[in-house]
Design a protein around this motif. Structure first.
Motif, PDB file in Angstrom:
ATOM      1  N   MET A   1       0.993  -1.283  -0.201  1.00 33.64           N
ATOM      2  CA  MET A   1       0.000  -0.216  -0.095  1.00 33.64           C
ATOM      3  C   MET A   1       0.897   1.097  -0.074  1.00 33.64           C
ATOM      4  O   MET A   1       1.737   1.381   0.748  1.00 33.64           O
ATOM      5  N   GLY A   2       0.498   2.175  -1.032  1.00 33.92           N
ATOM      6  CA  GLY A   2       1.139   3.562  -0.854  1.00 33.92           C
ATOM      7  C   GLY A   2       0.798   4.473  -0.129  1.00 33.92           C
ATOM      8  O   GLY A   2      -0.132   4.329   0.815  1.00 33.92           O
ATOM      9  N   GLU A   3       1.300   5.733  -0.206  1.00 36.60           N
ATOM     10  CA  GLU A   3       0.890   6.789   0.608  1.00 36.60           C
ATOM     11  C   GLU A   3       0.541   7.948  -0.190  1.00 36.60           C
ATOM     12  O   GLU A   3       0.970   8.092  -1.458  1.00 36.60           O
ATOM     13  N   VAL A   4      -0.293   8.744   0.235  1.00 36.92           N
ATOM     14  CA  VAL A   4      -0.852  10.011  -0.386  1.00 36.92           C
ATOM     15  C   VAL A   4      -0.340  11.278   0.378  1.00 36.92           C
ATOM     16  O   VAL A   4      -0.155  11.402   1.553  1.00 36.92           O
ATOM     17  N   ILE A   5       0.380  12.111  -0.341  1.00 39.35           N
ATOM     18  CA  ILE A   5       1.003  13.349   0.316  1.00 39.35           C
ATOM     19  C   ILE A   5      -0.222  14.400  -0.174  1.00 39.35           C
ATOM     20  O   ILE A   5      -0.536  14.378  -1.292  1.00 39.35           O
ATOM     21  N   ALA A   6      -0.550  15.308   0.661  1.00 48.24           N
ATOM     22  CA  ALA A   6      -1.279  16.309   0.426  1.00 48.24           C
ATOM     23  C   ALA A   6      -0.869  17.538   0.987  1.00 48.24           C
ATOM     24  O   ALA A   6      -0.371  17.828   2.093  1.00 48.24           O
ATOM     25  N   LEU A   7      -1.292  18.723   0.300  1.00 50.72           N
ATOM     26  CA  LEU A   7      -1.156  20.150   0.758  1.00 50.72           C
ATOM     27  C   LEU A   7      -2.538  20.740   1.212  1.00 50.72           C
ATOM     28  O   LEU A   7      -3.295  20.907   0.287  1.00 50.72           O
ATOM     29  N   ILE A   8      -2.541  21.186   2.407  1.00 54.43           N
ATOM     30  CA  ILE A   8      -3.642  21.810   2.936  1.00 54.43           C
ATOM     31  C   ILE A   8      -3.682  23.017   3.253  1.00 54.43           C
ATOM     32  O   ILE A   8      -2.499  23.286   4.108  1.00 54.43           O
ATOM     33  N   ARG A   9      -4.634  23.939   2.891  1.00 49.35           N
ATOM     34  CA  ARG A   9      -4.512  25.398   3.332  1.00 49.35           C
ATOM     35  C   ARG A   9      -5.349  25.677   4.317  1.00 49.35           C
ATOM     36  O   ARG A   9      -6.584  25.400   3.810  1.00 49.35           O
ATOM     37  N   ASP A  54       0.050  26.722   5.258  1.00 54.60           N
ATOM     38  CA  ASP A  54       0.169  25.540   4.252  1.00 54.60           C
ATOM     39  C   ASP A  54       0.502  24.465   5.098  1.00 54.60           C
ATOM     40  O   ASP A  54       1.864  24.434   5.839  1.00 54.60           O
ATOM     41  N   VAL A  55      -0.156  23.325   5.095  1.00 54.48           N
ATOM     42  CA  VAL A  55       0.333  22.138   5.869  1.00 54.48           C
ATOM     43  C   VAL A  55       0.289  20.980   4.818  1.00 54.48           C
ATOM     44  O   VAL A  55      -0.664  20.802   3.927  1.00 54.48           O
ATOM     45  N   THR A  56       1.592  20.395   5.176  1.00 55.81           N
ATOM     46  CA  THR A  56       1.757  19.041   4.286  1.00 55.81           C
ATOM     47  C   THR A  56       1.617  17.842   5.126  1.00 55.81           C
ATOM     48  O   THR A  56       2.108  17.605   6.155  1.00 55.81           O
ATOM     49  N   VAL A  57       0.876  16.810   4.786  1.00 56.37           N
ATOM     50  CA  VAL A  57       0.568  15.650   5.501  1.00 56.37           C
ATOM     51  C   VAL A  57       0.934  14.509   4.631  1.00 56.37           C
ATOM     52  O   VAL A  57       0.462  14.754   3.168  1.00 56.37           O
ATOM     53  N   ALA A  58       1.200  13.323   5.222  1.00 54.97           N
ATOM     54  CA  ALA A  58       1.291  12.150   4.196  1.00 54.97           C
ATOM     55  C   ALA A  58       0.364  11.071   5.017  1.00 54.97           C
ATOM     56  O   ALA A  58       0.454  10.938   6.503  1.00 54.97           O
ATOM     57  N   VAL A  59      -0.491  10.289   4.186  1.00 55.37           N
ATOM     58  CA  VAL A  59      -1.363   9.325   5.074  1.00 55.37           C
ATOM     59  C   VAL A  59      -1.395   8.239   4.039  1.00 55.37           C
ATOM     60  O   VAL A  59      -0.978   8.173   2.860  1.00 55.37           O
ATOM     61  N   PRO A  60      -1.830   7.146   4.478  1.00 57.49           N
ATOM     62  CA  PRO A  60      -1.925   5.816   3.860  1.00 57.49           C
ATOM     63  C   PRO A  60      -2.739   5.968   2.717  1.00 57.49           C
ATOM     64  O   PRO A  60      -4.005   6.630   2.939  1.00 57.49           O
ATOM     65  N   ASP A  61      -2.766   5.375   1.625  1.00 56.43           N
ATOM     66  CA  ASP A  61      -3.459   5.510   0.606  1.00 56.43           C
ATOM     67  C   ASP A  61      -4.944   4.554   0.420  1.00 56.43           C
ATOM     68  O   ASP A  61      -4.883   3.386  -0.038  1.00 56.43           O
TER      69      ASP A  61
END
Length: 90
Positions: A1-9, A54-61
């Motif tokens: 399983m990969g990860e998703v990285i997101a930029l949240i404002r 701006d917040v960068t997070v990585a979560v399981p895909d």
């Protein structure tokens, strides 16, 4: 399983002081918990004294992986709007 990285404002409810931005940053660090990983938390100048975070997070895909984090961030005091700006797989 990969990860998703997101930029949240995160946008505050108007022009806020440096202390308020620091307080929001601390609350962001508390809100992002495992299995998510917090990356950068950066204050961005938007316009005319208005600033966002701006917040960068990585979560399981997995389906809905970002939803709980976005919901928690939206409940932080003095935060008016939370928007997922960018999403990518790593």
């Amino acid at each position: 399983m990969g990860e998703v990285i997101a930029l949240i404002r995160l946008m505050p409810d108007g022009v806020v002081s440096d202390e308020d931005m620091d307080s929001i940053s601390v609350e962001v660090k508390k809100a992002v918990q495992k299995p998510a990983r917090l990356g950068r938390v950066e204050i961005k100048e938007i316009a005319f004294g208005l600033r966002g975070l701006d917040v960068t997070v990585a979560v399981p895909d997995v389906e809905g992986g970002l939803d709980p984090i976005v919901e928690k961030l939206g409940k932080i005091k003095k935060v008016d709007n939370v928007e997922v700006v960018d999403v990518g797989r790593i």
